[in-house]
Scaffold this active site. Structure first.
Site, PDB file in Angstrom:
ATOM      1  N   GLY A 379      52.901 -11.541  13.898  1.00 53.97           N
ATOM      2  CA  GLY A 379      53.897 -12.399  14.534  1.00 53.97           C
ATOM      3  C   GLY A 379      53.238 -13.624  15.104  1.00 53.97           C
ATOM      4  O   GLY A 379      52.050 -13.866  14.883  1.00 53.97           O
ATOM      5  N   LYS A 399      51.274  -3.546  19.246  1.00 47.23           N
ATOM      6  CA  LYS A 399      51.248  -5.005  19.134  1.00 47.23           C
ATOM      7  C   LYS A 399      50.107  -5.528  19.987  1.00 47.23           C
ATOM      8  O   LYS A 399      50.053  -5.277  21.193  1.00 47.23           O
ATOM      9  CB  LYS A 399      52.582  -5.583  19.616  1.00 47.23           C
ATOM     10  CG  LYS A 399      52.676  -7.079  19.433  1.00 47.23           C
ATOM     11  CD  LYS A 399      54.092  -7.549  19.653  1.00 47.23           C
ATOM     12  CE  LYS A 399      54.236  -9.030  19.336  1.00 47.23           C
ATOM     13  NZ  LYS A 399      55.607  -9.479  19.536  1.00 47.23           N
ATOM     14  N   ASP A 496      66.563 -14.545  19.495  1.00 42.17           N
ATOM     15  CA  ASP A 496      65.900 -14.664  18.192  1.00 42.17           C
ATOM     16  C   ASP A 496      66.373 -13.561  17.248  1.00 42.17           C
ATOM     17  O   ASP A 496      65.564 -12.855  16.650  1.00 42.17           O
ATOM     18  CB  ASP A 496      64.377 -14.645  18.374  1.00 42.17           C
ATOM     19  CG  ASP A 496      63.650 -15.327  17.218  1.00 42.17           C
ATOM     20  OD1 ASP A 496      64.327 -16.006  16.401  1.00 42.17           O
ATOM     21  OD2 ASP A 496      62.431 -15.178  17.106  1.00 42.17           O
TER      22      ASP A 496
END
Ligand SMILES: *[C@@H]1O[C@H](CO)[C@@H](O)[C@H](O)[C@H]1NC(C)=O
Ligand SMILES: *[C@@H]1O[C@H](CO)[C@@H](O)[C@H](O)[C@H]1NC(C)=O
Length: 690
Positions: A379, A399, A496
């Protein structure tokens, strides 16, 4: 001209010496007047400020960047920057006599360290001198100080673009207004930053200090004694009517000096500071300010970069030093690694509210030492690894947030803050987190089937999502969004929504993820002016004008997603293909089923497909108030309510491509939309994040 006058005078009046002398005197007087008239016209234009050092007088913190940006201040405390046109300008019309008309047009950008923390603002200024001895920073914008504020002797005219409220008050708060001032910082009139929508009296407010380029026009009509101030984001055409149109007589200011300096002043304060930039500037007396050439203007620096004002030489020196330091650091790092494994950082407030804290060592083992082969996604802020926890054998997604910038840190705080407390079967569940000195890690449920984006556009083998699965996914996302918008204790705007943020679990249910962009709103509180975030193709048209994210801008993005899932096409394609417009065309030709993904091989429920396509169009209606709420969307999807009459949908056509043009026609602004991957949060959540 002078010769002609003399000759005419000679021919006409050649009889006596006395009359000859008189003629010369008259013609000289005439010449004098003429030269005054000629001198009264000044016009200049700077499309960027490269090579304009000789045309500007810079003082204080002002510099011209190699990119052509005029930087008035950096983010140091209490600095002042001035930039004035190098020559004084004749601004008094002796013949009328009154103050001359003038017009100016300029583009500026204000980059605060984060939204709501910038200060103090910049001011377009007419002054008898380029020196402002004793002037203070902060609220005084480098123009006056407390003792000479408002004194008639100053003879300055100021249009301030002020980002901190509280001038002459004890408390400073975020301000966002434009004021017209004479001789000081007390405004004759001021208005929150906004512009009038085309042909209407509807005002759209926007944030001055959000890093976006902003265009301002100031026009003074010397005969009518009216000043107009107009301002709008650079993407927007010049609004049809000024934000302020104020009767004001500048004669007393301009009469004494006659020649005035024109330019800008900006200042930062003790607690609030911003980078203040001018991108381009034009000015004219007795005429229209020459239009700036959009394509020649430098781009405003992106928000996340704390730009430095160092020369390339100094930069490379620093680079070399950093290299040496880095090597030393690596040695230090290895020698102290064992210690570091045991050391725990002190807990910060926002860390306490979150779910479980993981041990770094476990995550390191789980992901095979963060091996590249374990990466399952990349990302904007780092990579996502697949891992198997050694203690339980459970699969997780980790992440790893790159901490190269403070923004990474904020995104982390945002994700922890919002996701950590949310629980819903259609959201990606956050299990916990871990913070090592250099690594920020967030642990999610591992979702085996990857993102909806992959399943639609890059499936493994010949896999095709069937209609039943697609309809189920659509309903799942709707349920997740409804939870965010209405069912949790606060309104969460996702900001988003897109196919790559939807993960598909083993039972082919949708899970909405990546709340890095989410902001929390208390229920009932209207949305907040912020920087524009989102992904091109999913950004509701009103966001380009107001940057006000709302539940209905999420609904817009959801509508685009609906069309994508049914048609199997991305929101924006080659050759100006715009999915929303294309489906509208199919719909208007009464062939809406043409939009269905051919990969479905006509295996679908016609009523459902038609419902979803029309619902997609309704959700992408260009008027936010015409879009349904998520609760209503779910009622339509469950056939609880019929879709509303479609006869008044005509006005929606073309909204998408028009919006796209706004973005594409302007390079400068594209930069700020690239912020899609960066994060801005409300000041309260940043506060909580420290
Ligand atoms: C304020 O400005 C005036 C005029 O420039 C100057 O004479 C005076 O010293 C300044 N006062 C302070 C407190 O700085
Ligand atoms: C100022 O705005 C008013 C109202 O829109 C307009 O009529 C007038 O022409 C403007 N004056 C100048 C100098 O632009």
């Amino acid at each position: 001209m002078y010769l002609i006058v003399i000759i005419l005078a000679c021919v006409y009046n050649s009889s006596t010496q006395k009359s000859y002398l008189m003629a010369v005197a008259t013609s000289l007087a005439f010449l004098l007047l003429l030269s005054l008239r000629v001198a009264a016209e000044t016009e200049f234009i700077f499309n960027g400020f490269s090579d304009t050092e000789n045309n500007l007088t810079l003082e204080g913190a002002s510099i011209i960047k190699p990119t052509g940006l005029l930087k008035l201040t950096n983010r140091s405390q209490n600095v002042i920057g001035h930039a004035f046109y190098h020559q004084p300008i004749q601004m008094f019309d002796n013949i009328q006599p009154n103050a001359s008309s003038f017009a100016t047009s300029f583009v500026f950008a204000i980059n605060p360290p984060s939204i709501g923390r910038g200060g103090y603002g910049l001011a377009f200024t007419l002054a008898p001198s380029t020196k402002f001895p004793g002037a203070d920073a902060g609220h005084y914008l480098g123009l006056v100080n407390q003792s000479n504020d408002g004194v008639p002797l100053n003879r300055i005219f100021v249009v301030e673009f002020d980002t901190v409220k509280g001038y002459r008050d004890s408390a400073d708060t975020e301000g966002n207004h434009i004021g017209i001032n004479v001789n000081g910082l007390n405004s004759i009139k001021s208005e929150p930053a906004a512009y009038y929508e085309n042909g209407t009296d509807v005002k759209d407010e926007f944030n001055l200090a959000s890093g976006i380029a902003i265009h301002a026009w100031i026009e003074y009509d010397g005969a009518k004694q009216v000043v107009n101030v107009t301002v709008a984001p650079f993407t927007v055409e010049k609004p049809w009517k000024p934000l302020m149109s104020v009767g004001i007589d500048l004669t007393h200011i301009l009469k004494q000096t006659m020649n005035m300096y024109v330019g800008f002043s900006a200042a930062t304060g003790e607690k609030s500071s911003s980078d203040h930039y001018i991108l381009g500037w034009s000015f004219a007396t007795n005429g229209v300010a020459p239009p700036l050439n959009d394509s020649q203007l430098p781009e405003p620096p992106p928000m996340e970069k704390g730009s430095s004002s160092l020369s390339p030489l100094v930069k490379s020196l620093i680079g070399a030093l950093c290299g040496v330091t880095f090597i030393l650091f690596v040695i230090l790092f290895f020698s102290s690694m064992c210690k570091r494994y045991r050391s725990f950082e002190s807990l910060e407030a926002w860390e306490l509210v979150c779910p479980r804290r993981f041990r770094y060592r476990d995550l390191h083992t789980a992901t095979n030492g963060f091996k590249e082969s374990e990466i399952i996604g990349v990302g904007g802020f780092g990579s996502v690894y697949k891992g198997v926890l050694p203690s339980t054998g459970n699969e997780v997604a980790v992440k790893k947030v790159v901490r190269s910038s403070i923004h990474g840190m904020r995104e982390y705080a945002a994700e922890i803050e919002s996701l950590g407390k949310l629980r819903h079967k259609n959201l990606v569940n956050l299990q916990g987190w871990c913070k090592k000195k250099d690594d920020l890690l967030i642990i999610y449920d591992y979702i085996p089937n990857g993102s909806l984006d992959y399943l639609l556009f890059n499936p493994v083998g010949n896999f095709v999502l069937d209609w039943y699965q697609r309809f189920n996914i659509i309903k799942g996302i709707a349920a997740g969004l409804l939870y965010l918008h209405e069912e949790w204790e606060q309104v969460v705007i996702h900001r988003d929504v897109k196919t790559s943020n939807v993960l598909i679990d083993a039972d082919m249910n949708a899970r909405l993820g990546d709340f890095g962009l989410a902001r929390l709103y208390d229920h009932g509180q209207l949305s907040y002016t912020t920087n524009l975030v989102g992904t091109i193709g999913y950004i509701a048209p009103e966001l380009t004008r107001t940057s006000k994210a709302s539940t209905s801008s999420d609904v817009y993005a959801y509508g685009v997603l609906l069309l994508e899932v049914v048609s199997g096409r991305r929101p924006i394609g080659l050759d100006q293909f715009f999915l929303v417009d294309w489906v509208i065309e199919c719909y208007q030709l009464n062939q809406i089923l043409d939009a269905v993904d051919p990969k479905l091989n006509s295996v679908h429920v016609v009523e459902e497909v038609e419902l979803v396509l029309k619902l997609g169009l309704l959700c992408t209606h260009h008027r936010p108030d015409a879009r349904p709420t998520m609760r209503q969307v779910i009622r339509y999807l469950n056939h609880d309510d019929p879709l509303p009459d479609t006869s008044d949908w005509g006005s929606m056509s073309g909204s998408g491509s028009r919006f796209l043009e706004t973005i594409c026609s302007n390079n400068n602004i594209t930069t700020s939309y690239n912020l899609s991957s960066s994060i801005e949060m409300t000041s309260s959540s940043i506060e909580a994040g420290r």
